[in-house]
Motif scaffolding. Structure first.
Motif, short mmCIF file in Angstrom:
data_model
loop_
_atom_site.label_atom_id
_atom_site.label_comp_id
_atom_site.label_asym_id
_atom_site.label_seq_id
_atom_site.Cartn_x
_atom_site.Cartn_y
_atom_site.Cartn_z
N LEU A 29 -27.65 91.69 40.38
CA LEU A 29 -26.91 91.12 41.49
C LEU A 29 -27.56 91.55 42.79
O LEU A 29 -27.95 92.70 42.94
CB LEU A 29 -25.47 91.63 41.47
N VAL A 30 -27.63 90.62 43.70
CA VAL A 30 -28.23 90.91 44.99
C VAL A 30 -27.25 90.48 46.06
O VAL A 30 -26.62 89.42 45.96
CB VAL A 30 -29.56 90.14 45.17
N GLY A 31 -27.08 91.31 47.09
CA GLY A 31 -26.20 90.97 48.19
C GLY A 31 -26.09 92.13 49.15
O GLY A 31 -26.52 93.24 48.86
N PRO A 32 -25.50 91.87 50.31
CA PRO A 32 -25.35 92.94 51.31
C PRO A 32 -24.44 94.05 50.81
O PRO A 32 -23.59 93.84 49.93
CB PRO A 32 -24.71 92.22 52.51
N ASN A 33 -24.62 95.23 51.39
CA ASN A 33 -23.76 96.36 51.05
C ASN A 33 -22.30 96.03 51.36
O ASN A 33 -22.00 95.31 52.31
CB ASN A 33 -24.17 97.60 51.85
N GLY A 34 -21.42 96.55 50.51
CA GLY A 34 -19.99 96.40 50.76
C GLY A 34 -19.40 95.07 50.34
O GLY A 34 -18.26 94.76 50.69
N ARG A 35 -20.12 94.27 49.59
CA ARG A 35 -19.62 92.95 49.19
C ARG A 35 -19.01 92.93 47.79
O ARG A 35 -18.60 91.88 47.33
CB ARG A 35 -20.73 91.89 49.28
N GLY A 36 -19.00 94.08 47.08
CA GLY A 36 -18.31 94.14 45.81
C GLY A 36 -19.18 94.05 44.57
O GLY A 36 -18.66 93.89 43.46
N LYS A 37 -20.49 94.16 44.71
CA LYS A 37 -21.36 94.08 43.53
C LYS A 37 -21.04 95.20 42.54
O LYS A 37 -20.85 94.95 41.35
CB LYS A 37 -22.83 94.16 43.96
N SER A 38 -20.97 96.41 43.03
CA SER A 38 -20.69 97.56 42.15
C SER A 38 -19.28 97.47 41.57
O SER A 38 -19.06 97.80 40.41
CB SER A 38 -20.85 98.87 42.91
N THR A 39 -18.34 97.00 42.37
CA THR A 39 -16.97 96.85 41.89
C THR A 39 -16.91 95.83 40.77
O THR A 39 -16.24 96.04 39.75
CB THR A 39 -16.04 96.43 43.05
N LEU A 40 -17.60 94.71 40.92
CA LEU A 40 -17.64 93.69 39.89
C LEU A 40 -18.22 94.26 38.59
O LEU A 40 -17.65 94.08 37.51
CB LEU A 40 -18.48 92.48 40.35
#
Length: 105
Positions: free
Chosen positions: A1-12
């Motif tokens: 997954l790629v995206g800006p920090n704080g967008r929920g990648k780790s949470t997902l």
């Protein structure tokens, strides 16, 4: 997954790993944390140590071998025949889980 920090990648990913989101039963989901406390273990040692069943089997093997090799130090409640039977069960399970090739895999 790629995206800006704080967008929920780790949470997902965490939700998927805890199966709080639907995941087919045929898939194994393992989550590796981004930050872990460092140890003196090599990467190989850390991976093998993560195999809890293998580590428990190896520890019990050492304990049983100690009792069988030094029966005078074993307590009276330990039966050497039962210990030998259990050791054979451990060796069979270790064969099934591929203990002899754990490090090379």
């Amino acid at each position: 997954l790629v995206g800006p920090n704080g967008r929920g990648k780790s949470t997902l990913l965490r939700l998927l790993a805890m199966r709080q989101l639907p995941v087919p039963d045929t898939l194994d989901v393992l989550l590796v944390e981004q930050e872990v406390v460092g140890t003196d273990l090599t990467a190989l040692e850390a991976v093998v140590a993560a195999d809890v069943e293998l580590m428990e089997l190896r520890a019990e093997e050492v304990e049983l071998l100690g009792r069988l090799e030094n029966p005078e130090t074993a307590s009276k409640e330990h039966d050497s025949d039962a210990d030998q039977d259990r050791l054979n069960e451990i060796y069979e399970r270790m064969r099934v889980v591929g203990a002899s090739t754990a490090e090379s895999r």
